[in-house]
Design a protein around this motif. Sequence first.
Motif, PDB file in Angstrom:
ATOM      1  N   GLU A 161       1.180  -1.763   0.108  1.00  0.00           N
ATOM      2  CA  GLU A 161       0.063  -0.162  -0.092  1.00  0.00           C
ATOM      3  C   GLU A 161       0.916   1.256   0.417  1.00  0.00           C
ATOM      4  O   GLU A 161       1.493   1.448   0.923  1.00  0.00           O
ATOM      5  CB  GLU A 161      -1.158   0.443   1.229  1.00  0.00           C
ATOM      6  N   VAL A 162       0.389   2.120  -0.721  1.00  0.00           N
ATOM      7  CA  VAL A 162       1.141   3.305  -1.155  1.00  0.00           C
ATOM      8  C   VAL A 162       0.345   4.429  -0.633  1.00  0.00           C
ATOM      9  O   VAL A 162      -0.622   4.511  -1.705  1.00  0.00           O
ATOM     10  CB  VAL A 162       2.368   4.130  -2.357  1.00  0.00           C
ATOM     11  N   GLN A 163       0.658   5.747   0.216  1.00  0.00           N
ATOM     12  CA  GLN A 163      -0.036   6.292   1.130  1.00  0.00           C
ATOM     13  C   GLN A 163      -0.038   7.622   0.125  1.00  0.00           C
ATOM     14  O   GLN A 163       1.815   8.023  -0.195  1.00  0.00           O
ATOM     15  CB  GLN A 163      -0.429   6.377   2.440  1.00  0.00           C
ATOM     16  N   MET A 164      -0.817   8.279  -0.393  1.00  0.00           N
ATOM     17  CA  MET A 164      -0.070   9.843  -0.600  1.00  0.00           C
ATOM     18  C   MET A 164      -0.640  10.724  -0.225  1.00  0.00           C
ATOM     19  O   MET A 164      -2.278  10.703  -0.319  1.00  0.00           O
ATOM     20  CB  MET A 164      -0.073   9.943  -2.769  1.00  0.00           C
ATOM     21  N   GLY A 165      -0.620  12.169   0.309  1.00  0.00           N
ATOM     22  CA  GLY A 165      -1.499  13.184   0.830  1.00  0.00           C
ATOM     23  C   GLY A 165      -0.485  13.993   1.916  1.00  0.00           C
ATOM     24  O   GLY A 165       0.343  13.475   1.919  1.00  0.00           O
ATOM     25  N   ASP A 166      -1.224  14.823   2.164  1.00  0.00           N
ATOM     26  CA  ASP A 166      -0.635  15.548   3.323  1.00  0.00           C
ATOM     27  C   ASP A 166      -1.205  15.563   4.473  1.00  0.00           C
ATOM     28  O   ASP A 166      -0.446  16.019   5.475  1.00  0.00           O
ATOM     29  CB  ASP A 166      -1.365  16.797   2.631  1.00  0.00           C
ATOM     30  N   TYR A 167      -1.310  14.515   4.903  1.00  0.00           N
ATOM     31  CA  TYR A 167      -2.074  13.961   6.470  1.00  0.00           C
ATOM     32  C   TYR A 167      -1.707  12.755   6.313  1.00  0.00           C
ATOM     33  O   TYR A 167      -2.802  11.797   5.490  1.00  0.00           O
ATOM     34  CB  TYR A 167      -2.598  14.024   7.164  1.00  0.00           C
ATOM     35  N   LEU A 168      -0.685  11.744   6.987  1.00  0.00           N
ATOM     36  CA  LEU A 168      -0.870  10.609   6.654  1.00  0.00           C
ATOM     37  C   LEU A 168      -1.399   9.644   8.718  1.00  0.00           C
ATOM     38  O   LEU A 168      -0.772   8.188   8.116  1.00  0.00           O
ATOM     39  CB  LEU A 168       0.133   9.324   6.087  1.00  0.00           C
ATOM     40  N   GLY A 169      -1.577  10.085   9.452  1.00  0.00           N
ATOM     41  CA  GLY A 169      -1.878   9.731  10.159  1.00  0.00           C
ATOM     42  C   GLY A 169      -2.580   8.589  10.430  1.00  0.00           C
ATOM     43  O   GLY A 169      -3.908   8.268   9.164  1.00  0.00           O
ATOM     44  N   GLU A 170      -2.496   7.979  11.483  1.00  0.00           N
ATOM     45  CA  GLU A 170      -3.714   6.421  11.679  1.00  0.00           C
ATOM     46  C   GLU A 170      -5.183   6.963  11.784  1.00  0.00           C
ATOM     47  O   GLU A 170      -6.040   6.546  12.150  1.00  0.00           O
ATOM     48  CB  GLU A 170      -3.255   5.321  12.602  1.00  0.00           C
ATOM     49  N   ASP A 171      -5.206   8.630  12.629  1.00  0.00           N
ATOM     50  CA  ASP A 171      -6.037   8.740  12.779  1.00  0.00           C
ATOM     51  C   ASP A 171      -7.570   9.360  11.538  1.00  0.00           C
ATOM     52  O   ASP A 171      -8.707  10.351  12.013  1.00  0.00           O
ATOM     53  CB  ASP A 171      -7.155   9.706  13.890  1.00  0.00           C
ATOM     54  N   ASP A 172      -7.123   9.100  10.439  1.00  0.00           N
ATOM     55  CA  ASP A 172      -7.438   9.340   8.995  1.00  0.00           C
ATOM     56  C   ASP A 172      -7.933   8.860   8.446  1.00  0.00           C
ATOM     57  O   ASP A 172      -8.101   7.863   7.349  1.00  0.00           O
ATOM     58  CB  ASP A 172      -6.597  10.473   8.187  1.00  0.00           C
ATOM     59  N   ILE A 173      -8.913   7.400   9.581  1.00  0.00           N
ATOM     60  CA  ILE A 173      -9.364   6.316   9.435  1.00  0.00           C
ATOM     61  C   ILE A 173     -11.178   6.583   9.175  1.00  0.00           C
ATOM     62  O   ILE A 173     -11.162   6.812  10.745  1.00  0.00           O
ATOM     63  CB  ILE A 173      -8.928   5.057   9.303  1.00  0.00           C
ATOM     64  N   VAL A 174     -12.246   6.822   8.246  1.00  0.00           N
ATOM     65  CA  VAL A 174     -13.067   7.186   9.376  1.00  0.00           C
ATOM     66  C   VAL A 174     -14.129   5.483   8.685  1.00  0.00           C
ATOM     67  O   VAL A 174     -14.437   4.903   7.364  1.00  0.00           O
ATOM     68  CB  VAL A 174     -13.946   7.932   8.248  1.00  0.00           C
ATOM     69  N   ARG A 175     -14.725   4.910   9.573  1.00  0.00           N
ATOM     70  CA  ARG A 175     -14.807   3.511   8.940  1.00  0.00           C
ATOM     71  C   ARG A 175     -16.463   3.749   8.974  1.00  0.00           C
ATOM     72  O   ARG A 175     -17.764   4.346   9.892  1.00  0.00           O
ATOM     73  CB  ARG A 175     -14.483   2.638  10.611  1.00  0.00           C
ATOM     74  N   LEU A 176     -17.216   3.210   7.771  1.00  0.00           N
ATOM     75  CA  LEU A 176     -18.592   3.100   8.557  1.00  0.00           C
ATOM     76  C   LEU A 176     -19.171   1.462   8.796  1.00  0.00           C
ATOM     77  O   LEU A 176     -20.327   1.448   8.932  1.00  0.00           O
ATOM     78  CB  LEU A 176     -18.753   2.900   6.410  1.00  0.00           C
ATOM     79  N   GLU A 177     -18.295   0.188   8.305  1.00  0.00           N
ATOM     80  CA  GLU A 177     -18.294  -1.350   8.876  1.00  0.00           C
ATOM     81  C   GLU A 177     -17.492  -1.615   9.548  1.00  0.00           C
ATOM     82  O   GLU A 177     -16.491  -1.196   8.755  1.00  0.00           O
ATOM     83  CB  GLU A 177     -19.106  -2.150   7.768  1.00  0.00           C
TER      84      GLU A 177
END
Length: 137
Positions: A109-125
């Motif tokens: 997995e390559v993540q690309m963005g201005d913020y890569l913290g684990e708290d940028d996960i919004v779970r729907l299920e």
Amino acid sequence: MTFQSTVRPAPSAVPADAPTYEERPWGAFWSLDRGAAHQVKRIRVKPRGQLSLQYHYHRAECWVVIEGTATITVDDAVMKVKLGGVVMIPKGAVHRLENRTKSHVEIIEVQMGDYLGEDDIVRLEDVYDRPATEVRG
């Protein structure tokens, strides 16, 4: 004749004390590299395991299947992706990685963005009953 390159690889921005391996209910991941606007992980999903249905505000992701056959959801599309398959996940897209097989599935997995913290996960299920957002202290 000896060949010498003047090009040197950029040093990794992964701090020496950063965790390189973390277990999750669905399997585990290894942090391989991290910079100001990217992060690279190797993700292993156990047989019948699945990540939460989720999205991110700040990052896009690119997934490359390196072992097994992954079932990948991106918005309304659900696809089986085999070894060597690549899936781009735009910022804000609802997505999930599942392993519906009896063998491990692994991706890079390559993540690309201005913020890569684990708290940028919004779970729907989430079948593991984890909180709707990931907050780390």
